[in-house]
Enzyme design. Structure first.
Site, mmCIF file in Angstrom:
data_model
loop_
_atom_site.group_PDB
_atom_site.id
_atom_site.type_symbol
_atom_site.label_atom_id
_atom_site.label_comp_id
_atom_site.label_asym_id
_atom_site.label_seq_id
_atom_site.Cartn_x
_atom_site.Cartn_y
_atom_site.Cartn_z
ATOM 1 N N CYS A 78 -14.981 4.795 -26.989
ATOM 2 C CA CYS A 78 -16.160 5.531 -27.175
ATOM 3 C C CYS A 78 -16.932 5.569 -25.703
ATOM 4 O O CYS A 78 -17.911 4.966 -25.406
ATOM 5 C CB CYS A 78 -17.110 4.742 -28.194
ATOM 6 S SG CYS A 78 -16.496 4.530 -29.702
ATOM 7 N N GLU A 79 -16.041 6.470 -24.898
ATOM 8 C CA GLU A 79 -16.457 6.538 -23.446
ATOM 9 C C GLU A 79 -15.941 7.909 -23.022
ATOM 10 O O GLU A 79 -14.872 8.243 -23.507
ATOM 11 C CB GLU A 79 -16.016 5.614 -22.659
ATOM 12 C CG GLU A 79 -16.273 4.087 -22.812
ATOM 13 C CD GLU A 79 -17.615 3.881 -22.212
ATOM 14 O OE1 GLU A 79 -18.455 4.416 -21.583
ATOM 15 O OE2 GLU A 79 -17.965 2.685 -22.630
ATOM 16 N N PRO A 121 4.531 -5.309 -0.852
ATOM 17 C CA PRO A 121 4.315 -4.072 -1.666
ATOM 18 C C PRO A 121 4.266 -4.479 -3.284
ATOM 19 O O PRO A 121 5.057 -5.325 -3.711
ATOM 20 C CB PRO A 121 6.060 -3.669 -1.662
ATOM 21 C CG PRO A 121 6.808 -4.696 -1.282
ATOM 22 C CD PRO A 121 5.838 -5.795 -0.448
ATOM 23 N N GLY A 122 3.302 -3.692 -4.025
ATOM 24 C CA GLY A 122 3.369 -3.838 -5.370
ATOM 25 C C GLY A 122 3.661 -2.461 -6.246
ATOM 26 O O GLY A 122 4.884 -2.495 -6.608
ATOM 27 N N ARG A 123 2.845 -1.548 -5.846
ATOM 28 C CA ARG A 123 3.174 -0.273 -6.758
ATOM 29 C C ARG A 123 4.435 0.495 -6.292
ATOM 30 O O ARG A 123 5.036 0.868 -7.262
ATOM 31 C CB ARG A 123 1.908 0.626 -6.181
ATOM 32 C CG ARG A 123 1.789 2.114 -6.819
ATOM 33 C CD ARG A 123 0.822 3.076 -6.370
ATOM 34 N NE ARG A 123 -0.409 2.722 -5.946
ATOM 35 C CZ ARG A 123 -1.494 2.570 -6.533
ATOM 36 N NH1 ARG A 123 -1.363 2.942 -7.851
ATOM 37 N NH2 ARG A 123 -2.583 1.956 -6.357
ATOM 38 N N GLY A 150 0.870 -1.247 -0.056
ATOM 39 C CA GLY A 150 -0.153 -0.069 0.014
ATOM 40 C C GLY A 150 0.767 1.209 -0.121
ATOM 41 O O GLY A 150 0.251 2.326 -0.140
ATOM 42 N N ARG A 179 -6.163 3.726 -14.893
ATOM 43 C CA ARG A 179 -6.353 4.288 -13.793
ATOM 44 C C ARG A 179 -7.130 5.562 -13.780
ATOM 45 O O ARG A 179 -7.522 6.055 -12.921
ATOM 46 C CB ARG A 179 -4.907 4.506 -13.133
ATOM 47 C CG ARG A 179 -4.266 3.206 -12.809
ATOM 48 C CD ARG A 179 -3.203 3.373 -12.186
ATOM 49 N NE ARG A 179 -3.135 3.897 -10.613
ATOM 50 C CZ ARG A 179 -2.644 5.048 -10.624
ATOM 51 N NH1 ARG A 179 -1.943 5.835 -11.665
ATOM 52 N NH2 ARG A 179 -2.894 5.627 -9.382
ATOM 53 N N TYR A 195 -0.268 -1.385 -12.045
ATOM 54 C CA TYR A 195 -1.774 -1.289 -12.413
ATOM 55 C C TYR A 195 -1.912 -0.750 -13.939
ATOM 56 O O TYR A 195 -2.872 0.199 -14.043
ATOM 57 C CB TYR A 195 -2.586 -0.330 -11.214
ATOM 58 C CG TYR A 195 -2.249 -1.048 -9.818
ATOM 59 C CD1 TYR A 195 -2.940 -2.515 -9.450
ATOM 60 C CD2 TYR A 195 -1.231 -0.682 -9.097
ATOM 61 C CE1 TYR A 195 -2.490 -3.065 -8.451
ATOM 62 C CE2 TYR A 195 -1.180 -1.455 -7.811
ATOM 63 C CZ TYR A 195 -1.778 -2.610 -7.516
ATOM 64 O OH TYR A 195 -1.485 -3.286 -6.299
HETATM 65 C C1 LIG Z 1 -3.287 -5.008 -4.254
HETATM 66 C C2 LIG Z 1 -2.565 -5.606 -2.715
HETATM 67 C C3 LIG Z 1 -1.433 -5.253 -2.338
HETATM 68 C C4 LIG Z 1 -0.199 -4.470 -2.961
HETATM 69 O O1 LIG Z 1 -0.805 -3.045 -2.924
HETATM 70 P P1 LIG Z 1 0.155 -2.039 -3.410
HETATM 71 O O2 LIG Z 1 -0.489 -0.755 -3.084
HETATM 72 O O3 LIG Z 1 0.246 -2.071 -4.865
HETATM 73 O O4 LIG Z 1 1.565 -2.097 -2.753
HETATM 74 C C5 LIG Z 1 -0.839 -5.994 -1.233
HETATM 75 N N1 LIG Z 1 -1.716 -6.996 -0.511
HETATM 76 C C6 LIG Z 1 -2.915 -7.154 -0.745
HETATM 77 C C7 LIG Z 1 -3.759 -7.989 -0.119
HETATM 78 C C8 LIG Z 1 -3.432 -6.405 -1.920
HETATM 79 O O5 LIG Z 1 -4.782 -6.705 -2.327
#
Ligand SMILES: *Cc1c(COP(=O)(O)O)cnc(C)c1O
Length: 417
Positions: free
Chosen positions: A341-342, A273-275, A239, A311, A369
């Site tokens: 077309c939106e 972590p992803g983002r 997050g 996004r 994303y």
């Molecule tokens: C989407 C998600 C993440 C990653 O969130 P980021 O904002 O991309 O770091 C981690 N854990 C869970 C359970 C998620 O659904």
């Protein structure tokens, strides 16, 4: 440090010019910097050095095999939210033993698959899911490692669609339910309660909600330990936000604050972590097809659209839009829009740019994303993806062909008109 820089009047990713990538691979095309992905992952690793931990990259942020493979080689574990993501991780060379499985709606077959593959832990989100998992594990003669996902009821201060830690969200369970589920898990031969989990949202720009939630989790862990339930890991989710428009906390400041808050706790720390690992490593290259100035607004119609980058349409998200070759000339405020077309099909609004038809634009911060949320809406084939490593480019997913759009479709035999 950004790996996207202006070099003699032209935008580069590492040592490769984006104009060259567009000439070779066409547009729209996603471009990722390998060095940027490595640097973000290593920032987590370095900040956590000396502390038992596992960094489980959230696959849904960007699930290209090349990126998963790269992170696996750096030592990453993975957070998956579907059987498909688990299979991707394994196909990419990731270790199932370092996978945690999150999500509110894991099906029977997904649970069985994950048990069979031997994942690290199931992040459980409801009593029904826990019962279902115990049932399947019992049938397969296995013991399922589980964490309960707690919803700490903290406001992450982010967009409502990406806020997950409030009582009103569908995610996780409250503390008293969690306690009950841990008792159930303790008393079941098919379940092994190992950890405690939470994930309060995404694109969070303030460290305090994380700390609030960690305090909440610590209290739950202490309570459980009094009941004789000793957990071995704490999963704080993902997050952490990135600097699309406003500055985000640095990864090492975030980790330092977490570790400070957890200084008396000796559990293994899991992060998801992803983002924050991939967002700023990516850009979406697109070409200006038409300029359409009107009395109300100026539209720059580009060849990327909401199906390529959702996004802005989905969350009203703001991402920087840079000309690949900045020109001097009249600057107007352009709405950068796609051909879909939106009315929601925009990539940026009122951007001060000097533009000509045929110009290339780079939509920054598109590594997370972006491609993973693409669709074929309006029968638009998916964009290509390119990974840059120094002066080398690798095509890591081909542009989708038009034929592929209907490959899984069929027309019933004639006669029923
Ligand atoms: C989407 C998600 C993440 C990653 O969130 P980021 O904002 O991309 O770091 C981690 N854990 C869970 C359970 C998620 O659904």
């Amino acid at each position: 440090m950004s790996q996207f820089t202006l070099q003699s009047g032209s935008l580069y990713c590492e040592d490769v010019s984006l104009a060259d990538i567009a000439a070779k691979h066409g547009t729209p095309t996603y471009v990722y910097s390998a060095a940027s992905i490595d640097a973000a992952f290593r920032e987590y690793q370095t900040a956590l050095y000396g502390r038992p931990h596992l960094i489980c990259y959230a696959v849904k942020a960007n699930s290209n095999l090349a990126i998963l493979n790269r992170l696996a080689r750096l030592g990453a574990g993975f957070d998956v939210v579907s059987g498909g993501e688990l299979e991707r991780v394994i196909r990419a060379g990731g270790d199932a033993g370092k996978v945690v499985f999150s999500g509110v709606g894991k099906t029977r077959s997904e649970l069985a698959l994950a048990l069979d593959r031997g994942i690290r832990c199931f992040n459980i989100e409801s009593e029904s899911e826990l019962r279902q998992l115990a049932d399947i594990a019992g049938e397969l003669g296995k013991t399922a490692p589980v964490s309960i996902r707690i919803n700490p009821d903290v406001d992450a201060g982010t967009h409502p669609y990406i806020s997950t830690g409030l009582r009103e969200n569908k995610f996780g369970v409250d503390a008293s339910t969690a306690r009950r589920l841990y008792m159930m898990a303790r008393d079941s031969d098919a379940l092994n309660p190992m950890g405690l989990d939470c994930h309060i949202g995404s694109q969070i720009l303030d460290i305090n909600p994380f700390l609030e939630s960690v305090d909440f989790l610590t209290a739950v862990i202490n309570d459980l330990s009094k009941e004789g339930i000793k957990l071995s890991h704490l999963d704080v989710g993902g997050g952490l936000g990135v600097s699309y428009e406003t500055p985000a906390p640095k990864i090492d400041d975030y980790i330092a604050a977490l570790l400070d808050r957890l200084s008396t706790m000796d559990l293994e720390l899991i992060l998801e972590p992803g983002r924050s690992i991939v967002a700023m490593a990516g850009a979406l290259l697109t070409k200006v097809e038409y300029l359409k100035p009107t009395s109300q607004r100026h539209f720059a119609i580009v060849d990327a659209a909401m199906n390529d980058l959702l996004r802005p349409a989905l969350y009203g998200a703001w991402q920087e839009i840079c000309p690949v070759k900045p020109r001097s000339g009249e600057v107007l405020e352009w709405d950068v829009v796609g051909p879909v077309c939106e009315t929601a099909d925009f990539l940026g609004k009122a951007r001060p740019l000097s533009l000509s038809e045929g110009d290339l634009l780079s939509i920054m911060g598109a590594g997370a994303y972006g491609y993973s949320m693409t669709s074929n809406y309006n029968s638009r084939p998916r964009a290509a993806e390119v990974l840059v490593e120094g002066a080398t480019t690798h095509l890591i997913s081909e542009r989708e062909s038009v034929d592929a759009l209907w490959q899984r479709e069929s027309i019933p035999p004639e006669g029923s008109l």
